[in-house]
Design a protein around this motif. Structure first.
Motif, PDB file in Angstrom:
ATOM      1  N   VAL A 121      -6.677  26.151  -9.542  1.00 19.18           N
ATOM      2  CA  VAL A 121      -7.282  25.289  -8.513  1.00 19.18           C
ATOM      3  C   VAL A 121      -6.565  25.177  -7.027  1.00 19.18           C
ATOM      4  O   VAL A 121      -5.292  24.905  -7.074  1.00 19.18           O
ATOM      5  N   ILE A 122      -7.001  25.625  -6.031  1.00 21.96           N
ATOM      6  CA  ILE A 122      -6.323  25.492  -4.607  1.00 21.96           C
ATOM      7  C   ILE A 122      -6.410  24.218  -4.254  1.00 21.96           C
ATOM      8  O   ILE A 122      -7.600  23.780  -4.103  1.00 21.96           O
ATOM      9  N   GLY A 123      -5.237  23.459  -4.155  1.00 22.82           N
ATOM     10  CA  GLY A 123      -5.521  22.031  -3.690  1.00 22.82           C
ATOM     11  C   GLY A 123      -5.242  21.065  -4.872  1.00 22.82           C
ATOM     12  O   GLY A 123      -5.240  21.655  -6.065  1.00 22.82           O
ATOM     13  N   ASP A 124      -5.123  19.967  -4.464  1.00 25.20           N
ATOM     14  CA  ASP A 124      -4.987  18.964  -5.748  1.00 25.20           C
ATOM     15  C   ASP A 124      -6.172  18.324  -5.747  1.00 25.20           C
ATOM     16  O   ASP A 124      -6.899  17.533  -5.064  1.00 25.20           O
ATOM     17  N   ILE A 125      -6.557  18.162  -7.133  1.00 24.65           N
ATOM     18  CA  ILE A 125      -8.022  17.608  -7.523  1.00 24.65           C
ATOM     19  C   ILE A 125      -7.569  16.253  -7.496  1.00 24.65           C
ATOM     20  O   ILE A 125      -6.519  15.579  -8.292  1.00 24.65           O
ATOM     21  N   VAL A 126      -8.319  15.325  -6.718  1.00 26.87           N
ATOM     22  CA  VAL A 126      -8.185  13.832  -6.627  1.00 26.87           C
ATOM     23  C   VAL A 126      -9.250  13.410  -7.542  1.00 26.87           C
ATOM     24  O   VAL A 126      -9.144  12.264  -8.248  1.00 26.87           O
ATOM     25  N   ASP A 127     -10.482  13.819  -7.621  1.00 19.42           N
ATOM     26  CA  ASP A 127     -11.655  13.142  -8.598  1.00 19.42           C
ATOM     27  C   ASP A 127     -12.348  14.350  -8.981  1.00 19.42           C
ATOM     28  O   ASP A 127     -12.840  15.327  -8.270  1.00 19.42           O
ATOM     29  N   LEU A 128     -12.819  14.399 -10.246  1.00 18.46           N
ATOM     30  CA  LEU A 128     -13.663  15.331 -10.786  1.00 18.46           C
ATOM     31  C   LEU A 128     -14.736  14.647 -11.846  1.00 18.46           C
ATOM     32  O   LEU A 128     -14.009  14.069 -12.705  1.00 18.46           O
ATOM     33  N   GLN A 129     -15.945  14.800 -11.654  1.00 22.47           N
ATOM     34  CA  GLN A 129     -17.087  14.491 -12.635  1.00 22.47           C
ATOM     35  C   GLN A 129     -17.636  15.680 -12.840  1.00 22.47           C
ATOM     36  O   GLN A 129     -18.415  16.133 -12.098  1.00 22.47           O
ATOM     37  N   LEU A 130     -17.496  16.219 -14.084  1.00 21.13           N
ATOM     38  CA  LEU A 130     -17.938  17.603 -14.355  1.00 21.13           C
ATOM     39  C   LEU A 130     -19.582  17.576 -14.320  1.00 21.13           C
ATOM     40  O   LEU A 130     -20.146  16.507 -14.619  1.00 21.13           O
ATOM     41  N   ASP A 131     -19.792  18.737 -13.710  1.00 23.26           N
ATOM     42  CA  ASP A 131     -21.440  18.970 -13.418  1.00 23.26           C
ATOM     43  C   ASP A 131     -21.994  17.950 -12.455  1.00 23.26           C
ATOM     44  O   ASP A 131     -23.252  17.736 -12.313  1.00 23.26           O
ATOM     45  N   ARG A 132     -21.346  17.130 -11.717  1.00 20.31           N
ATOM     46  CA  ARG A 132     -21.833  16.217 -10.778  1.00 20.31           C
ATOM     47  C   ARG A 132     -20.892  16.483  -9.333  1.00 20.31           C
ATOM     48  O   ARG A 132     -21.592  16.690  -8.384  1.00 20.31           O
ATOM     49  N   SER A 133     -19.680  16.119  -9.355  1.00 19.20           N
ATOM     50  CA  SER A 133     -18.822  16.079  -8.163  1.00 19.20           C
ATOM     51  C   SER A 133     -17.324  16.270  -8.382  1.00 19.20           C
ATOM     52  O   SER A 133     -16.959  15.930  -9.385  1.00 19.20           O
ATOM     53  N   GLY A 134     -16.909  16.603  -7.293  1.00 22.41           N
ATOM     54  CA  GLY A 134     -15.199  16.591  -7.185  1.00 22.41           C
ATOM     55  C   GLY A 134     -14.838  16.483  -6.006  1.00 22.41           C
ATOM     56  O   GLY A 134     -15.305  16.830  -4.934  1.00 22.41           O
ATOM     57  N   ILE A 135     -13.387  16.128  -5.721  1.00 24.78           N
ATOM     58  CA  ILE A 135     -12.758  16.090  -4.465  1.00 24.78           C
ATOM     59  C   ILE A 135     -11.286  16.769  -4.664  1.00 24.78           C
ATOM     60  O   ILE A 135     -10.631  16.654  -5.799  1.00 24.78           O
ATOM     61  N   SER A 136     -11.030  17.511  -3.696  1.00 19.79           N
ATOM     62  CA  SER A 136      -9.737  18.157  -3.958  1.00 19.79           C
ATOM     63  C   SER A 136      -9.208  17.959  -2.436  1.00 19.79           C
ATOM     64  O   SER A 136      -9.688  17.806  -1.283  1.00 19.79           O
ATOM     65  N   MET A 137      -7.718  17.846  -2.134  1.00 17.33           N
ATOM     66  CA  MET A 137      -6.969  17.712  -1.165  1.00 17.33           C
ATOM     67  C   MET A 137      -5.914  18.696  -1.043  1.00 17.33           C
ATOM     68  O   MET A 137      -5.409  19.389  -2.089  1.00 17.33           O
ATOM     69  N   PHE A 138      -6.045  19.653   0.265  1.00 16.78           N
ATOM     70  CA  PHE A 138      -5.114  20.677   0.557  1.00 16.78           C
ATOM     71  C   PHE A 138      -4.402  20.640   1.784  1.00 16.78           C
ATOM     72  O   PHE A 138      -5.024  20.797   2.833  1.00 16.78           O
ATOM     73  N   GLU A 139      -3.108  20.488   1.789  1.00 16.45           N
ATOM     74  CA  GLU A 139      -2.319  20.668   2.861  1.00 16.45           C
ATOM     75  C   GLU A 139      -2.130  22.042   3.646  1.00 16.45           C
ATOM     76  O   GLU A 139      -1.385  22.782   2.825  1.00 16.45           O
TER      77      GLU A 139
ATOM     78  N   ILE B  61       1.031  -1.289   0.022  1.00 19.95           N
ATOM     79  CA  ILE B  61      -0.176  -0.048   0.014  1.00 19.95           C
ATOM     80  C   ILE B  61       0.986   1.298   0.048  1.00 19.95           C
ATOM     81  O   ILE B  61       1.601   1.330   0.958  1.00 19.95           O
ATOM     82  N   PRO B  62       0.853   2.091  -1.175  1.00 19.39           N
ATOM     83  CA  PRO B  62       1.516   3.444  -1.052  1.00 19.39           C
ATOM     84  C   PRO B  62       1.162   4.434   0.049  1.00 19.39           C
ATOM     85  O   PRO B  62       0.313   4.293   0.498  1.00 19.39           O
ATOM     86  N   GLU B  63       2.272   5.260  -0.005  1.00 12.72           N
ATOM     87  CA  GLU B  63       1.971   6.030   1.141  1.00 12.72           C
ATOM     88  C   GLU B  63       0.989   7.082   0.448  1.00 12.72           C
ATOM     89  O   GLU B  63       0.532   7.155  -0.645  1.00 12.72           O
ATOM     90  N   LEU B  64       0.354   8.016   1.155  1.00 15.01           N
ATOM     91  CA  LEU B  64      -0.762   8.912   1.115  1.00 15.01           C
ATOM     92  C   LEU B  64      -0.714   9.774  -0.183  1.00 15.01           C
ATOM     93  O   LEU B  64      -1.409   9.947  -1.146  1.00 15.01           O
ATOM     94  N   ARG B  65       0.660  10.382  -0.419  1.00 19.05           N
ATOM     95  CA  ARG B  65       0.783  10.923  -1.627  1.00 19.05           C
ATOM     96  C   ARG B  65       0.614  10.159  -2.919  1.00 19.05           C
ATOM     97  O   ARG B  65       0.098  10.639  -3.798  1.00 19.05           O
ATOM     98  N   GLU B  66       1.200   9.259  -2.700  1.00 21.26           N
ATOM     99  CA  GLU B  66       1.188   8.143  -3.880  1.00 21.26           C
ATOM    100  C   GLU B  66      -0.270   7.656  -4.077  1.00 21.26           C
ATOM    101  O   GLU B  66      -0.507   7.568  -5.377  1.00 21.26           O
ATOM    102  N   ARG B  67      -0.863   7.441  -3.001  1.00 26.07           N
ATOM    103  CA  ARG B  67      -2.024   6.949  -3.053  1.00 26.07           C
ATOM    104  C   ARG B  67      -3.167   8.002  -3.969  1.00 26.07           C
ATOM    105  O   ARG B  67      -3.994   7.800  -4.740  1.00 26.07           O
TER     106      ARG B  67
ATOM    107  N   LYS C 281      -2.097  10.531  -5.994  1.00 26.17           N
ATOM    108  CA  LYS C 281      -1.565  10.483  -7.335  1.00 26.17           C
ATOM    109  C   LYS C 281      -2.413   9.328  -8.190  1.00 26.17           C
ATOM    110  O   LYS C 281      -2.786   9.734  -9.350  1.00 26.17           O
ATOM    111  N   LEU C 282      -2.162   8.098  -7.533  1.00 24.53           N
ATOM    112  CA  LEU C 282      -2.992   6.868  -8.450  1.00 24.53           C
ATOM    113  C   LEU C 282      -4.386   7.294  -8.619  1.00 24.53           C
ATOM    114  O   LEU C 282      -4.954   7.167  -9.724  1.00 24.53           O
ATOM    115  N   MET C 283      -5.073   7.805  -7.574  1.00 35.65           N
ATOM    116  CA  MET C 283      -6.517   8.114  -7.666  1.00 35.65           C
ATOM    117  C   MET C 283      -6.756   9.228  -8.690  1.00 35.65           C
ATOM    118  O   MET C 283      -7.708   9.097  -9.555  1.00 35.65           O
ATOM    119  N   ALA C 284      -5.887  10.284  -8.935  1.00 37.47           N
ATOM    120  CA  ALA C 284      -5.994  11.035  -9.808  1.00 37.47           C
ATOM    121  C   ALA C 284      -5.858  10.776 -11.040  1.00 37.47           C
ATOM    122  O   ALA C 284      -6.486  11.134 -12.079  1.00 37.47           O
TER     123      ALA C 284
END
Length: 198
Positions: A71-89, A45-51, A53-56
């Motif tokens: 975009v502020i933060g790293d986009i991890v998942d994006l479905q236009l006009d539906r939903s999105g997830i970003s991570m910001f440390e 199981i890779p570390e958080l940062r690698e996980r 990147k793989l998801m993205a």
């Protein structure tokens, strides 16, 4: 807890929350951080940062409404006009030096830019925002923002986007955004025809 059982728990926790940090895992499994790292290594199981990147890389639409670097933060998942997830440390440059507490505009900016990024249009602008800071965010914490497009109205010229930001399992910010989009607007050299009426 026997090693085999701990490995099962570790895998389950990461499957349920891919954003979980090694520190959070040490607290939940009551072992040292070195043990968590060794267990992850053994399980492949890779570390958080690698996980992240793989998801993205795996699945997300391309942002249309603004350049990705805006975009502020790293986009991890994006479905236009539906939903999105970003991570910001939260780093040193995002906090008040005396308290180590994040300046609110950084937490807001992550949510706002994700609300705009999730819109499937060349032009998307925040028209209004109703926001609530639930608790302060501290240096080193990872903010996970989740955006949901709730409705599109008025010949698709407006969208309602709800954003929830979490640190671990705890919600720290909530925002309801009204986003104007250019769909349905007449665009000419001077910009959007109706823009100055709002």
């Amino acid at each position: 807890m026997p090693k085999r059982q701990r490995h099962q728990q570790l895998s389950k926790l990461i499957d349920e929350n891919p954003f979980i940090t090694d520190r959070e895992l040490t607290r939940l499994l009551k072992v040292s951080i070195q043990t968590i790292r060794l267990d992850r290594l053994e399980l492949g199981i890779p570390e958080l940062r690698e996980r992240l990147k793989l998801m993205a890389e795996r699945s997300y639409d391309s942002v249309r409404s603004l350049p990705l670097h805006e975009v502020i933060g790293d986009i991890v998942d994006l479905q236009l006009d539906r939903s999105g997830i970003s991570m910001f440390e939260i780093a040193n440059e995002h906090v008040f030096s005396r308290t180590g507490i994040a300046r609110g505009h950084h937490v807001f900016a992550q949510a706002n830019s994700l609300a705009v990024a999730v819109i499937d249009d060349e032009i998307a602008l925040t028209a209004a925002a109703d926001i609530r800071f639930i608790r302060s965010v501290k240096l080193g914490e990872k903010c996970i923002a989740k955006a949901y497009v709730r409705s599109v109205s008025g010949e698709k010229s407006k969208a309602k986007v709800e954003v929830f930001t979490y640190v671990g399992e705890e919600m720290v910010f909530q925002g309801n955004f009204i986003i104007y989009r250019s769909a349905g607007d007449q665009v000419d050299e001077g910009g959007i025809e109706r823009a100055d009426r709002h």
